[in-house]
Write a protein that holds these residues in place. Structure first.
Motif, PDB file in Angstrom:
ATOM      1  N   PHE A 129       0.834  -1.201   0.000  1.00 19.19           N
ATOM      2  CA  PHE A 129       0.000   0.000   0.000  1.00 19.19           C
ATOM      3  C   PHE A 129       0.871   1.256   0.000  1.00 19.19           C
ATOM      4  O   PHE A 129       2.034   1.217   0.406  1.00 19.19           O
ATOM      5  CB  PHE A 129      -0.888   0.040   1.245  1.00 19.19           C
ATOM      6  CG  PHE A 129      -1.850  -1.090   1.385  1.00 19.19           C
ATOM      7  CD1 PHE A 129      -3.141  -0.987   0.882  1.00 19.19           C
ATOM      8  CD2 PHE A 129      -1.489  -2.263   2.043  1.00 19.19           C
ATOM      9  CE1 PHE A 129      -4.047  -2.025   1.029  1.00 19.19           C
ATOM     10  CE2 PHE A 129      -2.381  -3.304   2.195  1.00 19.19           C
ATOM     11  CZ  PHE A 129      -3.665  -3.186   1.679  1.00 19.19           C
ATOM     12  N   GLU A 130       0.269   2.354  -0.403  1.00 20.27           N
ATOM     13  CA  GLU A 130       0.854   3.670  -0.177  1.00 20.27           C
ATOM     14  C   GLU A 130      -0.193   4.495   0.550  1.00 20.27           C
ATOM     15  O   GLU A 130      -1.351   4.573   0.111  1.00 20.27           O
ATOM     16  CB  GLU A 130       1.258   4.350  -1.480  1.00 20.27           C
ATOM     17  CG  GLU A 130       1.954   5.696  -1.248  1.00 20.27           C
ATOM     18  CD  GLU A 130       2.653   6.225  -2.487  1.00 20.27           C
ATOM     19  OE1 GLU A 130       3.675   5.629  -2.887  1.00 20.27           O
ATOM     20  OE2 GLU A 130       2.166   7.226  -3.044  1.00 20.27           O
ATOM     21  N   ALA A 131       0.230   5.092   1.660  1.00 17.50           N
ATOM     22  CA  ALA A 131      -0.696   5.865   2.489  1.00 17.50           C
ATOM     23  C   ALA A 131      -0.146   7.255   2.723  1.00 17.50           C
ATOM     24  O   ALA A 131       1.039   7.421   3.032  1.00 17.50           O
ATOM     25  CB  ALA A 131      -0.923   5.169   3.827  1.00 17.50           C
ATOM     26  N   GLU A 132      -0.991   8.243   2.558  1.00 18.00           N
ATOM     27  CA  GLU A 132      -0.663   9.621   2.929  1.00 18.00           C
ATOM     28  C   GLU A 132      -1.524   9.969   4.127  1.00 18.00           C
ATOM     29  O   GLU A 132      -2.758   9.871   4.061  1.00 18.00           O
ATOM     30  CB  GLU A 132      -0.945  10.579   1.777  1.00 18.00           C
ATOM     31  CG  GLU A 132      -0.596  12.026   2.093  1.00 18.00           C
ATOM     32  CD  GLU A 132      -0.858  12.968   0.925  1.00 18.00           C
ATOM     33  OE1 GLU A 132      -0.668  14.194   1.104  1.00 18.00           O
ATOM     34  OE2 GLU A 132      -1.261  12.485  -0.154  1.00 18.00           O
ATOM     35  N   CYS A 133      -0.890  10.328   5.233  1.00 20.51           N
ATOM     36  CA  CYS A 133      -1.641  10.462   6.472  1.00 20.51           C
ATOM     37  C   CYS A 133      -1.102  11.595   7.332  1.00 20.51           C
ATOM     38  O   CYS A 133      -0.033  12.148   7.079  1.00 20.51           O
ATOM     39  CB  CYS A 133      -1.616   9.152   7.257  1.00 20.51           C
ATOM     40  SG  CYS A 133       0.035   8.485   7.507  1.00 20.51           S
ATOM     41  N   GLY A 134      -1.855  11.913   8.375  1.00 16.22           N
ATOM     42  CA  GLY A 134      -1.483  12.975   9.292  1.00 16.22           C
ATOM     43  C   GLY A 134      -0.763  12.439  10.508  1.00 16.22           C
ATOM     44  O   GLY A 134      -0.466  11.248  10.630  1.00 16.22           O
ATOM     45  N   LYS A 135      -0.514  13.357  11.427  1.00 16.07           N
ATOM     46  CA  LYS A 135       0.221  13.058  12.646  1.00 16.07           C
ATOM     47  C   LYS A 135      -0.498  12.006  13.482  1.00 16.07           C
ATOM     48  O   LYS A 135      -1.716  11.993  13.582  1.00 16.07           O
ATOM     49  CB  LYS A 135       0.379  14.350  13.460  1.00 16.07           C
ATOM     50  CG  LYS A 135       1.155  14.211  14.753  1.00 16.07           C
ATOM     51  CD  LYS A 135       1.247  15.560  15.448  1.00 16.07           C
ATOM     52  CE  LYS A 135       1.995  15.450  16.764  1.00 16.07           C
ATOM     53  NZ  LYS A 135       2.086  16.767  17.456  1.00 16.07           N
ATOM     54  N   GLY A 136       0.280  11.090  14.078  1.00 15.24           N
ATOM     55  CA  GLY A 136      -0.274  10.117  15.010  1.00 15.24           C
ATOM     56  C   GLY A 136      -0.780   8.833  14.400  1.00 15.24           C
ATOM     57  O   GLY A 136      -1.279   7.962  15.120  1.00 15.24           O
ATOM     58  N   THR A 137      -0.645   8.676  13.078  1.00 13.26           N
ATOM     59  CA  THR A 137      -1.119   7.450  12.425  1.00 13.26           C
ATOM     60  C   THR A 137      -0.112   6.324  12.623  1.00 13.26           C
ATOM     61  O   THR A 137       1.092   6.515  12.436  1.00 13.26           O
ATOM     62  CB  THR A 137      -1.316   7.681  10.921  1.00 13.26           C
ATOM     63  OG1 THR A 137      -2.268   8.733  10.732  1.00 13.26           O
ATOM     64  CG2 THR A 137      -1.815   6.417  10.233  1.00 13.26           C
ATOM     65  N   TYR A 138      -0.595   5.158  13.012  1.00 16.03           N
ATOM     66  CA  TYR A 138       0.244   3.965  13.131  1.00 16.03           C
ATOM     67  C   TYR A 138      -0.062   3.028  11.962  1.00 16.03           C
ATOM     68  O   TYR A 138      -1.167   2.490  11.864  1.00 16.03           O
ATOM     69  CB  TYR A 138      -0.010   3.242  14.461  1.00 16.03           C
ATOM     70  CG  TYR A 138       0.689   3.871  15.636  1.00 16.03           C
ATOM     71  CD1 TYR A 138       1.993   3.499  15.977  1.00 16.03           C
ATOM     72  CD2 TYR A 138       0.066   4.846  16.407  1.00 16.03           C
ATOM     73  CE1 TYR A 138       2.641   4.068  17.057  1.00 16.03           C
ATOM     74  CE2 TYR A 138       0.703   5.434  17.484  1.00 16.03           C
ATOM     75  CZ  TYR A 138       1.993   5.037  17.807  1.00 16.03           C
ATOM     76  OH  TYR A 138       2.641   5.617  18.881  1.00 16.03           O
ATOM     77  N   VAL A 139       0.922   2.858  11.088  1.00 11.00           N
ATOM     78  CA  VAL A 139       0.742   1.986   9.937  1.00 11.00           C
ATOM     79  C   VAL A 139       0.551   0.544  10.381  1.00 11.00           C
ATOM     80  O   VAL A 139      -0.229  -0.208   9.791  1.00 11.00           O
ATOM     81  CB  VAL A 139       1.941   2.129   8.969  1.00 11.00           C
ATOM     82  CG1 VAL A 139       1.866   1.086   7.864  1.00 11.00           C
ATOM     83  CG2 VAL A 139       1.970   3.535   8.377  1.00 11.00           C
ATOM     84  N   ARG A 140       1.244   0.136  11.434  1.00 15.09           N
ATOM     85  CA  ARG A 140       1.089  -1.234  11.931  1.00 15.09           C
ATOM     86  C   ARG A 140      -0.352  -1.501  12.370  1.00 15.09           C
ATOM     87  O   ARG A 140      -0.891  -2.590  12.137  1.00 15.09           O
ATOM     88  CB  ARG A 140       2.047  -1.480  13.096  1.00 15.09           C
ATOM     89  CG  ARG A 140       3.503  -1.603  12.688  1.00 15.09           C
ATOM     90  CD  ARG A 140       4.396  -1.857  13.885  1.00 15.09           C
ATOM     91  NE  ARG A 140       4.504  -0.691  14.758  1.00 15.09           N
ATOM     92  CZ  ARG A 140       4.422  -0.726  16.087  1.00 15.09           C
ATOM     93  NH1 ARG A 140       4.188  -1.880  16.701  1.00 15.09           N
ATOM     94  NH2 ARG A 140       4.556   0.367  16.799  1.00 15.09           N
TER      95      ARG A 140
END
Length: 311
Positions: A170-181
């Motif tokens: 995947f490719e994810a664009e996210c903000g502060k505090g996101t945990y990919v796990r």
């Protein structure tokens, strides 16, 4: 007799370290600080040892701009292996649930809209979040039951970059505090097949991307003056690079002197800015301050002492 320790010097700017897998964020800071012989250094957002990619490291006065990088958007590329959930949500942990089921690409794509926008996410038990003063991962390693509250995060974009029967990238664009796990864990649960992260790379942090990045080996080669490598100072980005998302105001030397003394400045006339809020203030091409503009009054919040970078 021990050799005398070298005197640390004032170095101001950003180094965007391409952190390899296996290195901690603290180790990354130490490497850069040592190469530049810098007095002060810190990073803008922890990157797990099992992850690679951009670790922005602030030297000297750049440490005052760290929050503007940490609050910026991040882009991650990560691969989820289906069929196993681990207690750490990555390859470092032990399996806690398994399944023979494997998701179809269409089923994954149909689920992704539920994971974009503002969503609720429970962080991994093995995370740096503090519970009663203790890190969650320390409690989890000691066998204590860890209960973390869900928090609101924002995912701007989540797409499939590649897929196979047993894994999806995947490719994810996210903000502060996101945990990919945690994202991998929750996707696996919703798909009914479980999942955990087997590869993770941070490609963008705030205004910085992979074109800005330099590996530890490249920094060492630059420091040692090896053929084909530019001087190590070339890896140092200006402090204001981190502030590109903010509006910029240019002021006179007189006004710059007032701001540097902590005094406010009134901006009047037809050339006065029409916005309000935080701005990066420049004078003669030099970053002077971070200041708050309200009703034509510019009030300094952070003052910068910028010297020519040395290494």
């Amino acid at each position: 007799m021990n050799a005398p320790r070298s005197t640390k010097v004032e170095v101001d700017g950003w180094v965007i370290l391409d952190k390899p897998v296996g290195m901690t964020s603290t180790q990354g800071v130490a490497v850069v600080k040592r190469i530049f012989n810098a007095k002060k250094a810190g990073h803008a957002g922890t990157l797990d040892p099992l992850a690679s990619g951009l670790l922005p490291i602030a030297l000297g006065e750049a440490t005052k701009t760290v929050p503007y990088v940490m609050d910026g958007r991040k882009v991650y590329r990560f691969t989820v292996a289906w069929g196993v959930e681990t207690n750490t949500d990555d390859t470092e942990g032990e399996a806690v649930a398994t399944s023979d089921k494997r998701p179809e690409r269409g089923d994954i794509e149909a689920l992704l809209p539920r994971y974009t926008g503002v969503i609720s996410q429970v962080p991994p038990k093995f995370s740096a979040i503090k519970i009663d003063g203790e890190r969650a991962y320390d409690l989890a390693r000691d066998g204590e039951e860890v209960e973390l509250a869900a928090r609101q995060i924002e995912i701007h974009r989540l797409v499939i970059a590649a897929s196979s029967p047993d894994s999806t990238t995947f490719e994810a664009e996210c903000g502060k505090g996101t945990y990919v796990r945690a994202l991998a864990r929750d996707l696996g649960r919703d798909l009914g097949c479980y999942g955990h992260v087997i590869d993770l790379r941070r490609a963008v942090v705030g205004t910085f991307d992979e074109e800005d990045a330099v590996t530890p080996d490249e920094l060492r080669a630059m420091k040692d003056g090896l053929d084909g490598f530019a001087p190590v100072q070339n890896a140092l980005l200006p402090v204001e690079t981190a502030l590109e998302a903010l509006p910029t105001l240019a002021v006179s030397q007189h006004d710059a002197s007032r701001l540097a003394r902590g005094q406010s400045v009134l901006l009047r006339g037809r050339d006065a800015p029409v916005f309000e809020g935080t701005a990066a203030v420049m004078s003669g091409g030099t970053l002077i301050a971070l200041a708050e503009l309200e009703r034509g009054e510019l009030m300094p919040r952070r003052i910068f002492r910028l010297a020519a970078p040395r290494a």
